[in-house]
Design an enzyme around this catalytic site. Structure first.
Site, PDB file in Angstrom:
ATOM      1  N   MET A 116      39.821  38.460  40.085  1.00 33.61           N
ATOM      2  CA  MET A 116      39.052  37.638  41.030  1.00 33.61           C
ATOM      3  C   MET A 116      38.789  36.244  40.474  1.00 33.61           C
ATOM      4  SD  MET A 116      36.411  40.465  42.530  1.00 33.61           S
ATOM      5  CE  MET A 116      36.455  41.735  41.281  1.00 33.61           C
TER       6      MET A 116
ATOM      7  N   LYS B 245      37.704  43.181  55.032  1.00 32.60           N
ATOM      8  CA  LYS B 245      38.570  42.062  55.424  1.00 32.60           C
ATOM      9  C   LYS B 245      38.516  41.037  54.303  1.00 32.60           C
ATOM     10  CE  LYS B 245      37.192  42.191  60.269  1.00 32.60           C
ATOM     11  NZ  LYS B 245      35.821  42.680  60.149  1.00 32.60           N
TER      12      LYS B 245
ATOM     13  N   ASP C  75      41.089  50.150  52.461  1.00 29.64           N
ATOM     14  CA  ASP C  75      40.693  48.782  52.106  1.00 29.64           C
ATOM     15  C   ASP C  75      41.850  47.818  52.315  1.00 29.64           C
ATOM     16  OD1 ASP C  75      38.107  49.182  51.391  1.00 29.64           O
ATOM     17  OD2 ASP C  75      38.388  48.866  49.239  1.00 29.64           O
TER      18      ASP C  75
END
Ligand code: SAH
Length: 255
Positions: free
Chosen positions: A168, A56, A35
């Site tokens: 996040m 990505k 990843d």
């Protein structure tokens, strides 16, 4: 070699934060799917393996999840030993559990290997103790980002009296700030923003819940970053060993 898929946590970035079990699994792997958030230096542990980059970041479309799963299945059905390397821990916002269940339902042996999740690593690397006697008796890990954009229960988070670690969150700072303020968390609650935790380019900025958005803009906070929210941030101890390990690191002083 028996067909098997290892779902491995690669830790937050510093290759020395990899587990011994991850190193062993990598040394057995014939194919490694890696990843984006994984430090490529970790690949020194699998010089024998074919490496496939999946995923990505930065506004590009990710490699579709279904494609990655089918790829793992195909290699495993060819009788190969596959390692899927994920940033942090595979089961903390990492879909490790989902992937293991999907593969197992198709008869593939799988094994999950813990990694150090970014939230825990980031705080410790900055000398912040997420639990602290008399200050915080728990930690809550949350993601600010969900697939269906469903709202978090900010009130419960604000009133839970635990240290909050937000993953996040860089593109959701407004929502984090407004949700927690509306939920009743004090405006002067200390916040640490930690970018690229455990890497030489790690950066850290302190703020308060009230000033979070403006300080993040001034600091030019970029992903990957975590937020640590709670009184433990004010009890930070100097992370001197870290500075010895990476003398080039420039952490900004607490405000
Ligand atoms: N499974 C991972 C989390 C993947 S979600 C883990 O356990 O750490 C991706 C989010 O993790 C990023 O948006 C960021 O919030 C956090 N993250 C991952 N690596 C990081 C790092 N080195 N420094 C700060 N945050 C990081």
């Amino acid at each position: 070699m028996n067909a098997k898929v290892w779902l491995i946590g690669a830790g937050p970035g510093d290759p020395e934060l990899l587990t011994l079990k991850a190193v062993r699994a990598l040394s057995e792997a014939e194919v490694v799917l890696i990843d984006d958030l994984v430090n490529p230096l970790i690949l020194t542990h699998c010089p024998q393996a074919r490496v496939v980059a999946v995923g990505k970041r930065g506004g590009c479309r990710s490699t579709p999840q279904a494609f990655i799963q089918r790829l793992m299945l195909r290699y495993a059905r060819q009788g190969r030993c596959v390692a899927r390397l994920k940033g942090g821990d595979p089961c903390i916002f990492g879909r490790g559990g989902e992937e293991a269940a999907w593969l197992q339902a198709r008869g593939i042996e799988t094994e999950l290997v813990n990694g150090i999740t970014a939230g825990l690593a980031g705080a410790t690397q900055c000398g912040i103790s997420l639990t602290l006697r008399g200050v915080s008796r728990g930690v809550t890990l949350v993601t600010a980002h969900t697939q269906d954009d469903s709202p978090l229960n900010w009130q419960a988070l604000a009133q839970g009296k635990t240290t909050l670690v937000v993953y996040m969150g860089v593109s959701k700072l407004d929502e984090v700030q407004q949700g927690l303020l509306a939920g009743g968390l004090a405006a002067d609650t200390p916040v640490a923003m930690i970018e690229n935790a455990s890497l030489p380019q790690q950066r850290e900025q302190h703020s308060t819940l009230l000033r979070l958005c403006e300080d993040a803009t001034r600091f030019q906070l970029r992903s990957p970053a975590i937020l640590v929210i709670g009184d433990v941030v004010a009890e930070q101890t100097p992370a001197s060993t870290l500075l010895q390990a990476f003398p080039s690191r420039r952490g900004l002083a607490p405000r």
